[in-house]
Design a protein around this motif. Structure first.
Motif, short mmCIF file in Angstrom:
data_model
loop_
_atom_site.label_atom_id
_atom_site.label_comp_id
_atom_site.label_asym_id
_atom_site.label_seq_id
_atom_site.Cartn_x
_atom_site.Cartn_y
_atom_site.Cartn_z
N CYS A 1 -9.70 10.28 -4.94
CA CYS A 1 -9.66 10.22 -3.48
C CYS A 1 -8.24 9.92 -3.03
CB CYS A 1 -10.60 9.12 -3.00
SG CYS A 1 -10.68 8.95 -1.21
N GLY B 1 -6.40 6.72 -2.03
CA GLY B 1 -7.13 6.30 -0.85
C GLY B 1 -8.05 5.12 -1.08
N CYS C 1 -12.37 11.00 2.25
CA CYS C 1 -11.00 11.01 1.75
C CYS C 1 -10.16 12.00 2.55
CB CYS C 1 -10.98 11.40 0.27
SG CYS C 1 -11.91 10.24 -0.75
N CYS D 1 -13.43 11.71 -5.07
CA CYS D 1 -13.15 12.39 -3.81
C CYS D 1 -14.45 12.77 -3.10
CB CYS D 1 -12.30 13.63 -4.05
SG CYS D 1 -11.56 14.24 -2.52
N CYS E 1 -1.83 9.15 -5.86
CA CYS E 1 -3.18 9.69 -6.00
C CYS E 1 -3.42 10.20 -7.42
CB CYS E 1 -3.39 10.79 -4.97
SG CYS E 1 -5.09 11.27 -4.73
#
Length: 179
Positions: free
Chosen positions: A103, A113, A93, A89, A78
């Motif tokens: 995210c 993510g 998320c 984000c 991340c």
């Protein structure tokens, strides 16, 4: 081919797509990751490849799921700002990177993510990984291949015979926010 001779066409493997005309006209191929096979729908309207990981919380019963041999090594962090876009984000998320506000994935909050959301309301959310993906019938491999490991999806994400998706469209149609 040419009678009595051979042509390049005669030497090419014939590997038909599986699937067929179902309610939406869906075709799929078998791929392998870490020597495990999953079926991915061929999609010309997206540009992401994603399939369920063994940690998937609500994937369809009967889905083939990949248990990555070493997810700590294949996970895209991340905090990797070259791949995990900063300032992405939001409420979909799992968490946010403190430094870049990227995210992070639900379930695996150390990973970058991704989310795939389709016009019919179906979705898949998970973690980005990198590894070797092989077309099972041909042996053709791609490394490094970036893929989405699905950790959560909607009940309508895929049909019974299909586990994930392989988007073959333009890069601008790739998953968001990270891909």
């Amino acid at each position: 081919g040419v009678p009595g001779g051979s042509s390049q066409e005669d030497k090419l493997p014939v590997n038909p797509l599986a699937g067929g005309i179902v309610n939406v006209g869906e075709y799929y191929v078998a791929i392998s990751v870490d020597n495990q096979t999953v079926h991915v729908q061929i999609d010309t309207g997206s540009s992401a490849i994603a399939f369920p990981l063994s940690q998937c919380k609500n994937c369809l019963k009967g889905d083939r799921r990949v248990a990555l041999a070493n997810p700590d090594l294949t996970r895209i962090s991340c905090s990797n700002e070259s791949i995990c876009k900063p300032s992405t984000c939001n409420s979909l998320c799992g968490a946010c990177s403190e430094a870049s506000k990227a995210c992070c994935a639900p379930v695996d909050t150390k990973a970058c993510g991704f989310r795939l959301i389709y016009g019919d309301g179906s979705f898949a959310i998970g973690a980005l990984h990198v590894g070797r993906i092989t077309l099972t019938q041909t042996g053709l491999s791609v490394y490094p291949a970036y893929f989405g490991g699905i950790l959560l999806d909607s009940a309508s994400f895929e049909h019974v015979d299909v586990d994930g998706i392989w988007g073959l469209a333009y890069p601008s149609l790739a998953c968001n926010p990270s891909c």
